[in-house]
Design an enzyme around this catalytic site. Structure first.
Site, PDB file in Angstrom:
ATOM      1  N   ALA A 187      17.935  -7.697   8.409  1.00  0.00           N
ATOM      2  CA  ALA A 187      17.068  -7.620   7.169  1.00  0.00           C
ATOM      3  C   ALA A 187      17.955  -8.402   5.898  1.00  0.00           C
ATOM      4  O   ALA A 187      17.752  -9.002   5.413  1.00  0.00           O
ATOM      5  CB  ALA A 187      16.057  -6.688   6.535  1.00  0.00           C
ATOM      6  N   ARG A 188      19.138  -7.436   5.733  1.00  0.00           N
ATOM      7  CA  ARG A 188      19.925  -7.559   4.477  1.00  0.00           C
ATOM      8  C   ARG A 188      20.969  -8.903   4.505  1.00  0.00           C
ATOM      9  O   ARG A 188      21.602  -8.892   3.471  1.00  0.00           O
ATOM     10  CB  ARG A 188      20.544  -6.389   4.226  1.00  0.00           C
ATOM     11  CG  ARG A 188      21.844  -6.083   5.341  1.00  0.00           C
ATOM     12  CD  ARG A 188      22.207  -4.716   5.040  1.00  0.00           C
ATOM     13  NE  ARG A 188      23.057  -4.135   6.266  1.00  0.00           N
ATOM     14  CZ  ARG A 188      23.323  -3.013   6.427  1.00  0.00           C
ATOM     15  NH1 ARG A 188      22.879  -1.987   5.677  1.00  0.00           N
ATOM     16  NH2 ARG A 188      24.061  -2.635   7.295  1.00  0.00           N
ATOM     17  N   GLU A 189      21.170  -9.477   5.706  1.00  0.00           N
ATOM     18  CA  GLU A 189      22.207 -10.434   5.956  1.00  0.00           C
ATOM     19  C   GLU A 189      21.574 -11.777   5.519  1.00  0.00           C
ATOM     20  O   GLU A 189      21.498 -12.878   6.166  1.00  0.00           O
ATOM     21  CB  GLU A 189      22.422 -10.325   7.410  1.00  0.00           C
ATOM     22  CG  GLU A 189      23.139  -9.094   7.654  1.00  0.00           C
ATOM     23  CD  GLU A 189      23.457  -8.846   9.080  1.00  0.00           C
ATOM     24  OE1 GLU A 189      23.165  -9.854  10.058  1.00  0.00           O
ATOM     25  OE2 GLU A 189      23.464  -7.613   9.511  1.00  0.00           O
ATOM     26  N   ARG A 243      18.248  -2.736   6.667  1.00  0.00           N
ATOM     27  CA  ARG A 243      18.614  -3.602   8.012  1.00  0.00           C
ATOM     28  C   ARG A 243      17.712  -3.997   9.102  1.00  0.00           C
ATOM     29  O   ARG A 243      17.664  -5.037   9.925  1.00  0.00           O
ATOM     30  CB  ARG A 243      19.965  -2.895   8.528  1.00  0.00           C
ATOM     31  CG  ARG A 243      20.427  -3.228   9.904  1.00  0.00           C
ATOM     32  CD  ARG A 243      21.403  -2.345  10.312  1.00  0.00           C
ATOM     33  NE  ARG A 243      22.159  -2.475  11.843  1.00  0.00           N
ATOM     34  CZ  ARG A 243      22.992  -3.263  12.378  1.00  0.00           C
ATOM     35  NH1 ARG A 243      23.615  -4.038  11.486  1.00  0.00           N
ATOM     36  NH2 ARG A 243      23.262  -3.371  13.437  1.00  0.00           N
ATOM     37  N   ASN A 259      18.530  -5.670  17.303  1.00  0.00           N
ATOM     38  CA  ASN A 259      19.796  -6.053  17.771  1.00  0.00           C
ATOM     39  C   ASN A 259      20.075  -4.849  18.516  1.00  0.00           C
ATOM     40  O   ASN A 259      21.548  -4.772  19.104  1.00  0.00           O
ATOM     41  CB  ASN A 259      20.926  -6.537  16.881  1.00  0.00           C
ATOM     42  CG  ASN A 259      21.825  -7.720  17.660  1.00  0.00           C
ATOM     43  OD1 ASN A 259      21.200  -8.244  18.527  1.00  0.00           O
ATOM     44  ND2 ASN A 259      22.768  -7.743  17.384  1.00  0.00           N
ATOM     45  N   ARG A 260      19.310  -3.773  18.941  1.00  0.00           N
ATOM     46  CA  ARG A 260      19.789  -2.796  19.845  1.00  0.00           C
ATOM     47  C   ARG A 260      18.329  -2.533  20.750  1.00  0.00           C
ATOM     48  O   ARG A 260      18.640  -1.836  21.647  1.00  0.00           O
ATOM     49  CB  ARG A 260      19.737  -1.504  19.125  1.00  0.00           C
ATOM     50  CG  ARG A 260      21.197  -1.443  18.115  1.00  0.00           C
ATOM     51  CD  ARG A 260      22.352  -1.706  18.986  1.00  0.00           C
ATOM     52  NE  ARG A 260      23.472  -1.477  17.866  1.00  0.00           N
ATOM     53  CZ  ARG A 260      24.031  -2.506  17.199  1.00  0.00           C
ATOM     54  NH1 ARG A 260      23.714  -3.560  17.556  1.00  0.00           N
ATOM     55  NH2 ARG A 260      25.023  -2.477  16.367  1.00  0.00           N
ATOM     56  N   HIS A 312      24.529 -14.018  12.111  1.00  0.00           N
ATOM     57  CA  HIS A 312      24.617 -12.508  11.317  1.00  0.00           C
ATOM     58  C   HIS A 312      25.672 -12.690  10.353  1.00  0.00           C
ATOM     59  O   HIS A 312      26.313 -13.594  10.070  1.00  0.00           O
ATOM     60  CB  HIS A 312      24.801 -11.621  12.336  1.00  0.00           C
ATOM     61  CG  HIS A 312      24.062 -11.142  13.263  1.00  0.00           C
ATOM     62  ND1 HIS A 312      23.230  -9.952  13.322  1.00  0.00           N
ATOM     63  CD2 HIS A 312      23.384 -11.780  14.399  1.00  0.00           C
ATOM     64  CE1 HIS A 312      22.375  -9.617  14.307  1.00  0.00           C
ATOM     65  NE2 HIS A 312      22.412 -10.906  14.991  1.00  0.00           N
ATOM     66  N   TYR A 365      33.774  -2.387  18.085  1.00  0.00           N
ATOM     67  CA  TYR A 365      32.790  -1.419  18.710  1.00  0.00           C
ATOM     68  C   TYR A 365      31.814  -2.108  19.746  1.00  0.00           C
ATOM     69  O   TYR A 365      31.518  -3.330  19.881  1.00  0.00           O
ATOM     70  CB  TYR A 365      31.738  -0.755  17.614  1.00  0.00           C
ATOM     71  CG  TYR A 365      31.084  -1.713  16.809  1.00  0.00           C
ATOM     72  CD1 TYR A 365      31.284  -2.166  15.416  1.00  0.00           C
ATOM     73  CD2 TYR A 365      29.646  -2.027  17.179  1.00  0.00           C
ATOM     74  CE1 TYR A 365      30.531  -3.090  14.810  1.00  0.00           C
ATOM     75  CE2 TYR A 365      28.810  -3.056  16.622  1.00  0.00           C
ATOM     76  CZ  TYR A 365      29.348  -3.328  15.281  1.00  0.00           C
ATOM     77  OH  TYR A 365      28.378  -4.237  14.378  1.00  0.00           O
ATOM     78  N   GLU A 387      29.232 -14.056  13.160  1.00  0.00           N
ATOM     79  CA  GLU A 387      29.135 -13.079  11.990  1.00  0.00           C
ATOM     80  C   GLU A 387      29.861 -14.073  10.457  1.00  0.00           C
ATOM     81  O   GLU A 387      30.877 -14.216  10.598  1.00  0.00           O
ATOM     82  CB  GLU A 387      30.049 -11.807  12.004  1.00  0.00           C
ATOM     83  CG  GLU A 387      29.698 -11.021  13.136  1.00  0.00           C
ATOM     84  CD  GLU A 387      28.287 -10.144  12.625  1.00  0.00           C
ATOM     85  OE1 GLU A 387      27.966 -10.067  11.581  1.00  0.00           O
ATOM     86  OE2 GLU A 387      28.113  -9.197  13.734  1.00  0.00           O
TER      87      GLU A 387
END
Ligand code: 0X9
Ligand code: ZN
Length: 428
Positions: A187-189, A243, A259-260, A312, A365, A387
């Site tokens: 959401a915040r991107e 997010r 995204n998970r 993203h 990660y 990204e």
């Protein structure tokens, strides 16, 4: 009015103004922390801190793998600084008051919305709402009935329509290869949907320069995967950094990380089973309607699809599979070649240095259940998470005045990657 009452009135006024500006991030600081020294255990230490969500949020740093940003609650700052000193970790305060930054931006957005009302076209003057973006793609399709087609592919939890725009060159040839692009997972991107809007404008209104990208390929684009979250980040300063999606995840908390939530090694790494966590994987794979819609799109186009690109922020990085494990697929050279084309084009155009490589080691990660791995596994030979660059004080908040520069730069990379794809994977 005598001087006493004048002073009382003045202090009430300033108190009122002060109160108006106060939000839940008032006094929060963001620290840029070096993870270079003893990087493995510093990384581990930061992920331990991140579990304490009342006081900490750990964000990517501006120096790729060698730094992280940590947003810290005012009551915890002294402790945090002491912890850092104890561990001999160097840090720098990059935002002294997140609350203030957010309220300034909120006000700026409100004013820009008034100055630039929707007029049938979307430029790069400001960030747009989900309904404006949906209206825009509808208008583009109406204006270009032979070249752009809208399809409603599903609904978000709160009932917002998820619409794709398919862009062609208008030659009516069927069964071309496909490039599938989405934005707005998180959401915040905000720079992500803004980049998608620019990409649509380029493909539709700049056909001359981009004809080769549409000769044997159609582009299928879903501008905002998570519109409930995206709209939520626009309603106040307090919600700007949201997010996830917005479906209740427990009796106390909301949202799942879309995204998970994909059914590929779901929850096996880098995902949480805590419904309050920012990386909550959901109660089961595809518990979120938004993730299910993207998976349907991926499967619909998997036989014709040559590139899946999910936008993203923030990096800047171009990540390729695998992201759920520290391994690379057999076709790593193909992925690397296309990613490198994007990296080189951007470097040459603006000097911005993207990192590119296998997701897990490049972003540092592993995270399972993401759409990039899912698309690659379903048959897209090229699958990237891009990204986009950071901006503003917190990385997720490039000021509106930066949108134009950022989206143009990103398009240089995206079009270079697409160009490599259309030659590398010609129409069978
Ligand atoms: O963690 C994510 O979902 C992505 N980064 S972000 O900061 N935008 O949240 C990266 C996803 C990389 N891909 C995989 N782990 N499969
Ligand atoms: Zn993201």
């Amino acid at each position: 009015m005598d001087i006493f009452w004048a002073l009382v009135a003045l202090s009430c006024l300033s108190l009122g103004a002060g109160l108006q500006k106060t939000n839940i991030y008032e006094g929060y600081k963001v620290y840029e922390v070096s993870t270079q020294a003893r990087s493995a255990d510093n990384g581990l230490f930061l992920s331990e801190l991140a579990k304490n969500q009342t006081y900490y949020e750990v964000l990517p740093g501006s120096k790729g793998r060698t730094s992280a940003r940590v947003m810290v609650h005012p009551e915890e700052q002294l402790n945090f600084v002491q912890l850092m000193a104890h561990r001999s970790v160097s840090y720098e305060v990059v935002n002294h008051n997140v609350g203030l930054t957010l309220s300034r931006q909120f006000e700026e957005n409100r004013m820009l919305r008034q100055s630039y009302p929707y007029n049938g076209r979307l430029g790069t003057e400001r960030y747009y709402t989900h309904s404006e973006i949906n209206q825009f793609i509808e208008d583009v399709a109406k204006e270009n009935p032979r070249r752009a087609f809208i399809k409603t592919v599903g609904k978000s939890y709160e009932g917002r329509l998820l619409k794709t725009i398919t862009i062609t060159n208008g030659d009516s040839r069927r069964n071309k290869n496909v490039i599938l692009v989405d934005g707005g997972f998180h959401a915040r991107e905000w720079i992500s949907p803004a980049t998608v809007v620019y990409l649509i404008n380029q493909l539709v209104y700049n056909l001359e320069e981009n004809a080769d990208l549409l000769e044997d390929y159609d582009w299928v684009i879903l501008p905002v995967v998570n519109p409930d979250g995206y709209e939520y980040t626009q309603i106040s300063e307090d919600t700007r950094l949201w997010r996830k999606t917005r479906k209740p995840s427990s009796s106390e908390c909301f949202g799942t990380d879309p995204n998970r939530n994909f059914d590929y090694h779901w929850r096996e790494s880098g995902a949480s089973d805590d419904p309050c966590s920012d990386t909550y994987a959901g109660s089961k794979p595809f518990s979120e309607p938004e993730a299910l819609v993207v998976s349907d799109l991926i499967r619909t186009y998997s036989d014709r699809g040559q590139m899946y690109l999910t936008l993203h922020s923030f990096g800047p990085m171009i990540l390729y599979p695998w992201g759920w494990i520290d391994e690379v697929p057999e076709t790593v050279d193909d992925l690397d070649e296309v990613a490198k084309a994007g990296y080189e084009a951007i470097l040459e155009a603006t000097g911005t240095v993207y990192k590119y490589g296998p997701s897990t080691t490049t972003i540092n990660y592993a995270a399972a259940g993401a759409s990039d791995d899912y698309a690659f596994n379903e048959g897209f030979p090229i699958s990237f998470t891009m990204e986009l660059p950071p901006g503003g004080r917190d990385g997720f908040d490039p000021p509106a005045s930066d949108i134009d520069r950022l989206v143009k730069e990103s398009w240089v990379g995206i079009s270079a990657m697409a160009r490599r794809v259309v030659t590398k994977y010609p129409l069978a």
